[in-house]
Design a protein around this motif. Structure first.
Motif, PDB file in Angstrom:
ATOM      1  N   ALA A  73      31.328  29.979  45.758  1.00  0.00           N
ATOM      2  CA  ALA A  73      32.016  28.719  46.010  1.00  0.00           C
ATOM      3  C   ALA A  73      32.663  28.137  44.700  1.00  0.00           C
ATOM      4  O   ALA A  73      33.811  27.639  44.927  1.00  0.00           O
ATOM      5  CB  ALA A  73      30.929  27.768  46.546  1.00  0.00           C
ATOM      6  N   GLU A  74      32.272  28.325  43.708  1.00  0.00           N
ATOM      7  CA  GLU A  74      32.925  27.634  42.676  1.00  0.00           C
ATOM      8  C   GLU A  74      34.076  28.651  41.649  1.00  0.00           C
ATOM      9  O   GLU A  74      34.559  28.509  40.796  1.00  0.00           O
ATOM     10  CB  GLU A  74      31.838  27.283  41.438  1.00  0.00           C
ATOM     11  N   LYS A  75      34.215  29.827  42.453  1.00  0.00           N
ATOM     12  CA  LYS A  75      35.278  30.753  41.762  1.00  0.00           C
ATOM     13  C   LYS A  75      36.594  30.118  42.240  1.00  0.00           C
ATOM     14  O   LYS A  75      36.667  29.096  43.012  1.00  0.00           O
ATOM     15  CB  LYS A  75      35.349  32.035  42.676  1.00  0.00           C
ATOM     16  N   ASN A  76      37.632  30.584  41.531  1.00  0.00           N
ATOM     17  CA  ASN A  76      39.359  29.652  41.887  1.00  0.00           C
ATOM     18  C   ASN A  76      39.676  30.649  43.339  1.00  0.00           C
ATOM     19  O   ASN A  76      40.078  31.728  43.180  1.00  0.00           O
ATOM     20  CB  ASN A  76      39.970  29.941  40.676  1.00  0.00           C
ATOM     21  N   PRO A 133      34.253  25.416  49.347  1.00  0.00           N
ATOM     22  CA  PRO A 133      34.830  26.500  48.265  1.00  0.00           C
ATOM     23  C   PRO A 133      35.985  25.760  47.315  1.00  0.00           C
ATOM     24  O   PRO A 133      36.425  24.563  47.943  1.00  0.00           O
ATOM     25  CB  PRO A 133      35.325  27.460  49.112  1.00  0.00           C
ATOM     26  N   LYS A 134      35.861  25.980  46.282  1.00  0.00           N
ATOM     27  CA  LYS A 134      36.850  25.358  45.269  1.00  0.00           C
ATOM     28  C   LYS A 134      38.164  25.906  45.486  1.00  0.00           C
ATOM     29  O   LYS A 134      38.395  27.165  45.224  1.00  0.00           O
ATOM     30  CB  LYS A 134      36.407  25.802  43.824  1.00  0.00           C
TER      31      LYS A 134
END
Length: 307
Positions: free
Chosen positions: A184-187, A212-213
């Protein structure tokens, strides 16, 4: 002015004999003479000189024949072509991005090669835009991904499309599968609002309670593919969009353990319209292409385990 009068004039110009022309056109001589007189009266000029019982084209008649003969031949040929049942016509199609950019171009090229009297224009837009235009009658047929809720159109499923998570980082792909929350914290790179791909991705991850980010939003897939070469970036996309990059090991499929992103490609037609032979032919060509590309996708999908 009647087309029949032009036909009679042209026949007399070629064969200035009332009896022969009347026999060829299945008319009486009086009918041919009357039609010529009405035609000349409507134009306000004489086209033939009357010499005894004979008629001969005058200078204005010869000029009119020079211009009308090829035009009438075109009309006659066009009518014969339309009535022949051949694949002919001008078709306006619309498609959402994945189909418009990565499926339909080659399909339509091949179809045009086989049927050179078909003229095809293709418009790209979001699923909602394409459906709206089909409903309004400005497009003959649409091809979209995602849900269609309009009651003014009919849909038919063409092919299942399983979206995949893609990265340029082979190490990230090798360490999967992952629960979606772990990524979720990936670009994340996603399409802008209105995209069927975007809606499917967000709907599925949010059902897992994951937000998601969203790092960047783009209007087209090519921009996403360009930025995807940067480390730490991910996207969820149709494998058809990245088929060549997967084959060249530029991108890799990141396996996900707890969610699938499945949808159907749909054909969209106005609810009161039936498929003509021409539209049916295009539809079948699209279905064949999708079936073949699905087989290729299944055989060549690039995951570290399959390399």
């Amino acid at each position: 002015m009647k087309l029949r009068h032009i036909e009679i004039f042209l026949a007399l110009a070629r064969t200035p004999n009332m009896r022969e022309v009347s026999s060829r056109l299945f008319l009486s001589q009086a009918g041919v003479s009357s039609a010529l007189r009405l035609f000349e009266n409507e134009l306000g000029v004489l086209l033939f000189d009357r010499v005894g019982r004979e008629i001969r084209l005058n200078e204005k008649g010869r000029l009119l024949f020079t211009y009308l003969a090829p035009l009438y031949r075109q009309i006659d040929d066009s009518i014969d072509m339309i009535m022949s049942g051949a694949m002919v016509g001008n078709v306006k199609l619309g498609a959402s991005a994945t189909l418009a950019d990565y499926v339909l171009p080659q399909v339509l090229y091949d179809f045009k090669t086989r049927h050179d009297r078909v003229n095809i224009s293709l418009e790209s837009g979001s699923t909602k835009e394409i459906v709206k235009q089909v409903e309004a009658g400005t497009l003959d047929m649409g091809f979209v991904e995602g849900d269609v809720t309009s009651t003014g159109v009919r849909t038919a499923s063409l092919c299942k499309d399983n979206l995949v998570v893609i990265s340029s980082d082979i190490k990230l792909a090798e360490n999967g599968p992952y629960p979606i929350a772990k990524l979720a914290e990936k670009n994340w790179l996603i399409r802008q609002e209105g995209s069927g791909t975007r809606e499917l991705f967000l709907q599925n991850v949010m059902q897992k309670g994951v937000s998601p980010k969203i790092f960047l939003e783009f209007s087209n897939n090519e921009a996403i593919k360009t930025v995807l070469h940067n480390p730490g970036t991910l996207t969820c996309i149709s494998p058809r969009v990245v088929e060549s990059e997967l084959r060249r090991n530029e991108f890799y499929t990141v396996p996900i353990s707890d969610v699938q992103f499945s949808r159907f490609f749909l054909q969209v037609l106005h609810k009161r319209r039936n498929l003509s032979p021409l539209l049916q032919g295009i539809s079948e060509a699209v279905m064949e292409r999708l079936a073949n590309s699905f087989a290729k996708e299944t055989a060549t999908r690039n995951t570290p385990a399959s390399r």
